[in-house]
Design a protein around this motif. Structure first.
Motif, PDB file in Angstrom:
ATOM      1  N   MET A   1     -24.033  27.109 -20.782  1.00 47.14           N
ATOM      2  CA  MET A   1     -23.162  26.449 -21.756  1.00 47.14           C
ATOM      3  C   MET A   1     -23.319  24.939 -21.568  1.00 47.14           C
ATOM      4  O   MET A   1     -23.007  24.409 -20.510  1.00 47.14           O
ATOM      5  CB  MET A   1     -21.708  26.887 -21.537  1.00 47.14           C
ATOM      6  N   GLN A   2     -23.818  24.280 -22.583  1.00 46.83           N
ATOM      7  CA  GLN A   2     -24.099  22.844 -22.474  1.00 46.83           C
ATOM      8  C   GLN A   2     -23.074  22.041 -23.268  1.00 46.83           C
ATOM      9  O   GLN A   2     -22.743  22.375 -24.402  1.00 46.83           O
ATOM     10  CB  GLN A   2     -25.498  22.526 -22.984  1.00 46.83           C
ATOM     11  N   VAL A   3     -22.586  20.987 -22.650  1.00 45.69           N
ATOM     12  CA  VAL A   3     -21.596  20.124 -23.287  1.00 45.69           C
ATOM     13  C   VAL A   3     -22.304  19.165 -24.242  1.00 45.69           C
ATOM     14  O   VAL A   3     -23.312  18.547 -23.891  1.00 45.69           O
ATOM     15  CB  VAL A   3     -20.808  19.317 -22.232  1.00 45.69           C
ATOM     16  N   GLN A   4     -21.777  19.057 -25.455  1.00 43.62           N
ATOM     17  CA  GLN A   4     -22.292  18.124 -26.444  1.00 43.62           C
ATOM     18  C   GLN A   4     -21.187  17.123 -26.780  1.00 43.62           C
ATOM     19  O   GLN A   4     -20.124  17.508 -27.272  1.00 43.62           O
ATOM     20  CB  GLN A   4     -22.714  18.874 -27.712  1.00 43.62           C
ATOM     21  N   VAL A   5     -21.431  15.841 -26.502  1.00 42.32           N
ATOM     22  CA  VAL A   5     -20.459  14.802 -26.818  1.00 42.32           C
ATOM     23  C   VAL A   5     -20.707  14.326 -28.244  1.00 42.32           C
ATOM     24  O   VAL A   5     -21.783  13.831 -28.571  1.00 42.32           O
ATOM     25  CB  VAL A   5     -20.562  13.621 -25.829  1.00 42.32           C
ATOM     26  N   MET A   6     -19.705  14.489 -29.109  1.00 35.19           N
ATOM     27  CA  MET A   6     -19.843  14.185 -30.526  1.00 35.19           C
ATOM     28  C   MET A   6     -19.525  12.707 -30.798  1.00 35.19           C
ATOM     29  O   MET A   6     -18.974  12.011 -29.932  1.00 35.19           O
ATOM     30  CB  MET A   6     -18.927  15.093 -31.340  1.00 35.19           C
ATOM     31  N   PRO A   7     -19.872  12.208 -32.021  1.00 34.89           N
ATOM     32  CA  PRO A   7     -19.688  10.784 -32.331  1.00 34.89           C
ATOM     33  C   PRO A   7     -18.265  10.272 -32.144  1.00 34.89           C
ATOM     34  O   PRO A   7     -18.063   9.117 -31.783  1.00 34.89           O
ATOM     35  CB  PRO A   7     -20.109  10.699 -33.803  1.00 34.89           C
ATOM     36  N   HIS A   8     -17.262  11.105 -32.378  1.00 38.59           N
ATOM     37  CA  HIS A   8     -15.881  10.641 -32.263  1.00 38.59           C
ATOM     38  C   HIS A   8     -15.281  10.933 -30.900  1.00 38.59           C
ATOM     39  O   HIS A   8     -14.070  10.808 -30.711  1.00 38.59           O
ATOM     40  CB  HIS A   8     -15.024  11.282 -33.365  1.00 38.59           C
ATOM     41  N   GLY A   9     -16.107  11.333 -29.932  1.00 37.76           N
ATOM     42  CA  GLY A   9     -15.636  11.527 -28.573  1.00 37.76           C
ATOM     43  C   GLY A   9     -15.240  12.941 -28.227  1.00 37.76           C
ATOM     44  O   GLY A   9     -15.054  13.258 -27.054  1.00 37.76           O
ATOM     45  N   GLN A  10     -15.107  13.843 -29.230  1.00 40.91           N
ATOM     46  CA  GLN A  10     -14.731  15.211 -28.903  1.00 40.91           C
ATOM     47  C   GLN A  10     -15.923  15.938 -28.290  1.00 40.91           C
ATOM     48  O   GLN A  10     -17.060  15.522 -28.422  1.00 40.91           O
ATOM     49  CB  GLN A  10     -14.227  15.961 -30.138  1.00 40.91           C
ATOM     50  N   ARG A  11     -15.632  17.046 -27.615  1.00 42.68           N
ATOM     51  CA  ARG A  11     -16.675  17.814 -26.947  1.00 42.68           C
ATOM     52  C   ARG A  11     -16.867  19.164 -27.618  1.00 42.68           C
ATOM     53  O   ARG A  11     -15.908  19.875 -27.869  1.00 42.68           O
ATOM     54  CB  ARG A  11     -16.332  18.017 -25.463  1.00 42.68           C
ATOM     55  N   ASP A  12     -18.113  19.473 -27.913  1.00 39.22           N
ATOM     56  CA  ASP A  12     -18.481  20.796 -28.389  1.00 39.22           C
ATOM     57  C   ASP A  12     -19.362  21.444 -27.329  1.00 39.22           C
ATOM     58  O   ASP A  12     -19.872  20.771 -26.429  1.00 39.22           O
ATOM     59  CB  ASP A  12     -19.241  20.711 -29.712  1.00 39.22           C
ATOM     60  N   TYR A  13     -19.548  22.747 -27.469  1.00 42.12           N
ATOM     61  CA  TYR A  13     -20.346  23.473 -26.494  1.00 42.12           C
ATOM     62  C   TYR A  13     -21.375  24.326 -27.227  1.00 42.12           C
ATOM     63  O   TYR A  13     -21.071  24.940 -28.261  1.00 42.12           O
ATOM     64  CB  TYR A  13     -19.448  24.357 -25.613  1.00 42.12           C
ATOM     65  N   VAL A  14     -22.587  24.336 -26.699  1.00 44.77           N
ATOM     66  CA  VAL A  14     -23.669  25.116 -27.298  1.00 44.77           C
ATOM     67  C   VAL A  14     -24.293  25.991 -26.226  1.00 44.77           C
ATOM     68  O   VAL A  14     -24.228  25.690 -25.032  1.00 44.77           O
ATOM     69  CB  VAL A  14     -24.744  24.208 -27.939  1.00 44.77           C
ATOM     70  N   LEU A  15     -24.900  27.090 -26.665  1.00 45.45           N
ATOM     71  CA  LEU A  15     -25.496  28.054 -25.741  1.00 45.45           C
ATOM     72  C   LEU A  15     -27.005  27.866 -25.676  1.00 45.45           C
ATOM     73  O   LEU A  15     -27.683  27.872 -26.699  1.00 45.45           O
ATOM     74  CB  LEU A  15     -25.165  29.484 -26.187  1.00 45.45           C
ATOM     75  N   TRP A  16     -27.508  27.701 -24.452  1.00 44.06           N
ATOM     76  CA  TRP A  16     -28.940  27.649 -24.178  1.00 44.06           C
ATOM     77  C   TRP A  16     -29.321  28.882 -23.381  1.00 44.06           C
ATOM     78  O   TRP A  16     -28.542  29.355 -22.547  1.00 44.06           O
ATOM     79  CB  TRP A  16     -29.313  26.407 -23.367  1.00 44.06           C
ATOM     80  N   LEU A  17     -30.516  29.391 -23.613  1.00 41.82           N
ATOM     81  CA  LEU A  17     -31.084  30.447 -22.784  1.00 41.82           C
ATOM     82  C   LEU A  17     -32.323  29.903 -22.095  1.00 41.82           C
ATOM     83  O   LEU A  17     -33.242  29.386 -22.749  1.00 41.82           O
ATOM     84  CB  LEU A  17     -31.448  31.674 -23.625  1.00 41.82           C
ATOM     85  N   TYR A  18     -32.353  29.991 -20.754  1.00 39.13           N
ATOM     86  CA  TYR A  18     -33.472  29.527 -19.947  1.00 39.13           C
ATOM     87  C   TYR A  18     -34.234  30.743 -19.411  1.00 39.13           C
ATOM     88  O   TYR A  18     -33.641  31.595 -18.742  1.00 39.13           O
ATOM     89  CB  TYR A  18     -32.978  28.691 -18.771  1.00 39.13           C
ATOM     90  N   HIS A  19     -35.524  30.803 -19.691  1.00 40.48           N
ATOM     91  CA  HIS A  19     -36.308  31.905 -19.137  1.00 40.48           C
ATOM     92  C   HIS A  19     -36.452  31.723 -17.631  1.00 40.48           C
ATOM     93  O   HIS A  19     -36.771  30.646 -17.158  1.00 40.48           O
ATOM     94  CB  HIS A  19     -37.692  31.976 -19.785  1.00 40.48           C
ATOM     95  N   ARG A  20     -36.187  32.806 -16.904  1.00 40.44           N
ATOM     96  CA  ARG A  20     -36.039  32.714 -15.454  1.00 40.44           C
ATOM     97  C   ARG A  20     -37.345  32.377 -14.723  1.00 40.44           C
ATOM     98  O   ARG A  20     -37.319  31.780 -13.647  1.00 40.44           O
ATOM     99  CB  ARG A  20     -35.478  34.040 -14.926  1.00 40.44           C
ATOM    100  N   TYR A  21     -38.484  32.745 -15.301  1.00 38.84           N
ATOM    101  CA  TYR A  21     -39.734  32.612 -14.553  1.00 38.84           C
ATOM    102  C   TYR A  21     -40.737  31.643 -15.168  1.00 38.84           C
ATOM    103  O   TYR A  21     -41.839  31.494 -14.662  1.00 38.84           O
ATOM    104  CB  TYR A  21     -40.372  34.003 -14.396  1.00 38.84           C
ATOM    105  N   THR A  22     -40.366  31.008 -16.271  1.00 35.92           N
ATOM    106  CA  THR A  22     -41.199  29.969 -16.875  1.00 35.92           C
ATOM    107  C   THR A  22     -40.296  28.793 -17.250  1.00 35.92           C
ATOM    108  O   THR A  22     -39.100  28.812 -16.987  1.00 35.92           O
ATOM    109  CB  THR A  22     -41.924  30.489 -18.142  1.00 35.92           C
ATOM    110  N   ASP A  23     -40.877  27.785 -17.871  1.00 34.81           N
ATOM    111  CA  ASP A  23     -40.085  26.630 -18.299  1.00 34.81           C
ATOM    112  C   ASP A  23     -39.613  26.762 -19.746  1.00 34.81           C
ATOM    113  O   ASP A  23     -39.132  25.811 -20.340  1.00 34.81           O
ATOM    114  CB  ASP A  23     -40.885  25.339 -18.133  1.00 34.81           C
ATOM    115  N   LYS A  24     -39.727  27.964 -20.324  1.00 29.66           N
ATOM    116  CA  LYS A  24     -39.315  28.188 -21.706  1.00 29.66           C
ATOM    117  C   LYS A  24     -37.789  28.204 -21.804  1.00 29.66           C
ATOM    118  O   LYS A  24     -37.095  28.795 -20.977  1.00 29.66           O
ATOM    119  CB  LYS A  24     -39.859  29.523 -22.215  1.00 29.66           C
TER     120      LYS A  24
END
Length: 391
Positions: free
Chosen positions: A230-253
């Motif tokens: 879960m990655q924090v995204q700081v928006m233009p007006h200062g509020q925080r949104d959250y987005v989901l990233w998936l990291y492959h465990r054995y590569t840099d994908k």
């Protein structure tokens, strides 16, 4: 279902992640999420959006254009063209004010004060553009355009003649059209013909397909090889949104699911619930998540069909629900459940199947022997440094 299908009760032995991979998960602005211990809660934000779309949909229930069904969950098409159109719309709103101000100043021969006013108006246009009410910046730009047009017509006694001699005014009108209508039309046309890029979560195969850039082949790997963040995204007006990233465990994908699978503007609880939904969607040992978009195809999934029959679930539960009941009963109850939910706070499912003695190359050889073929090949890991288990 295939051998590669994700079954939370029958996972293979997995090699440990490298220290470098763990450092990626715990980097700045990242909050790792964990597998397993599903709460059976869905994002209230996503459910509300889904309900509105399905209520307005008049197409056939078996419409193949749906991005989500009993077999696959397709990514929405997201590329640089869409971002370019957004930036173009932003700059068009800003530059239309600048050009109209130059026209206005030329007519009345304004000085330093008019320059300061022009800067203030341009910044106001940008600020209104970034709000959640499009009518604000549309009304503001329209008002400025009408004032400029009126001043030019009054001063020159003829608006058409002034157009021919002052390209700033015409250019401002063109940019105004792009800011208010043009870019949205282009984006709508783009979305109509480029809905999906081939990326998807496939429930029946358990594989994640990530479209390759340019002419590269797609990246394909089992769902259980990806770690959620879960990655924090700081928006233009200062509020925080959250987005989901998936990291492959054995590569840099890695892949960001924001605006491709889930919408923007999610808080922590809604994003955690979305990850819960995605796990249940891919897990063939569980019924499909009870979402409006999946209701027409629930009987196509054997596990879901058996569950619905045992629970005596109405086949048109969502489609026959009134908007009033949804807003007054369903949404408030779900939001309360999300506020009180207990989310997994420690490695569970994947950690329980991690074998510290298993190398990545041996793991992929075993996968290939079982008939599970992914993009990462065992040869690529034979000369790599041994994977380091993280406690």
């Amino acid at each position: 279902m295939t051998l590669s299908a994700f079954n939370s009760a029958k996972l293979p032995a997995l090699p440990p992640a490298s220290t470098e991979h763990q450092n990626r998960l715990y980097s700045a602005l990242n909050i790792p999420l964990f597998w397993g211990d599903c709460t059976n809660l869905d994002s209230a934000t996503e459910l509300e959006l889904d309900f509105k779309i399905e209520q307005e949909l008049v197409k056939d229930e078996q419409d193949s254009t749906r991005s989500m069904n009993a077999e696959k969950w397709s990514f929405q098409y997201n590329n640089r063209w869409a971002h370019f159109l957004f930036i173009s719309r932003l700059m068009s709103a800003f530059m239309s004010v600048v050009l109209w101000h130059l026209t206005f100043s030329a007519v009345i021969q304004g000085g330093l004060l008019m320059t300061a006013i022009g800067v203030l108006l341009s910044l106001t246009a940008l600020t209104l553009f970034m709000t959640t009410r499009p009518s604000y910046h549309i009304s503001f730009l329209t008002l400025l355009g009408l004032i400029t047009t009126g001043v030019v017509a009054w001063n020159q006694q003829t608006l058409w003649g002034f157009w021919q001699g002052n390209p700033f005014f015409i250019a401002g009108c063109v940019l105004f059209f792009l800011a208010v209508i043009g870019c949205d039309l282009l984006l709508a046309l783009h979305a109509r013909f480029f809905k999906h890029d081939g990326s998807q979560f496939n429930r029946r195969t358990g594989m994640v397909h990530l479209a390759g850039k340019r002419w590269r082949k797609p990246f394909v790997a089992p769902f259980y090889e990806f770690d959620p963040v879960m990655q924090v995204q700081v928006m233009p007006h200062g509020q925080r949104d959250y987005v989901l990233w998936l990291y492959h465990r054995y590569t840099d994908k890695k892949v960001c699911l924001a605006n491709r699978i889930h919408s923007l503007g999610l808080d922590q609880n809604n994003l955690r619930a979305f990850w819960d939904t995605l796990q249940r969607y891919m897990d063939v040992s569980q019924p499909l998540p009870d979402l409006p978009v999946l209701e027409p195809c629930r009987q196509q999934d054997p596990v879901t069909a058996a569950y619905d029959q045992a629970q005596n679930r109405p086949p048109r539960y969502w489609r026959d629900m009134s908007e009033r009941r949804f807003k007054q009963e369903v949404l408030p109850r779900l939001r309360e459940q999300l506020r009180n939910a207990s989310w997994p706070s420690a490695p569970g499912l994947i950690a329980a199947h991690t074998d510290s003695s298993l190398s990545v190359s041996d793991y992929y050889r075993a996968q290939q022997a079982r008939g599970i073929h992914a993009t990462p090949q065992p040869q690529a890991f034979e000369r790599a440094h041994p994977q380091t288990a993280v406690e």
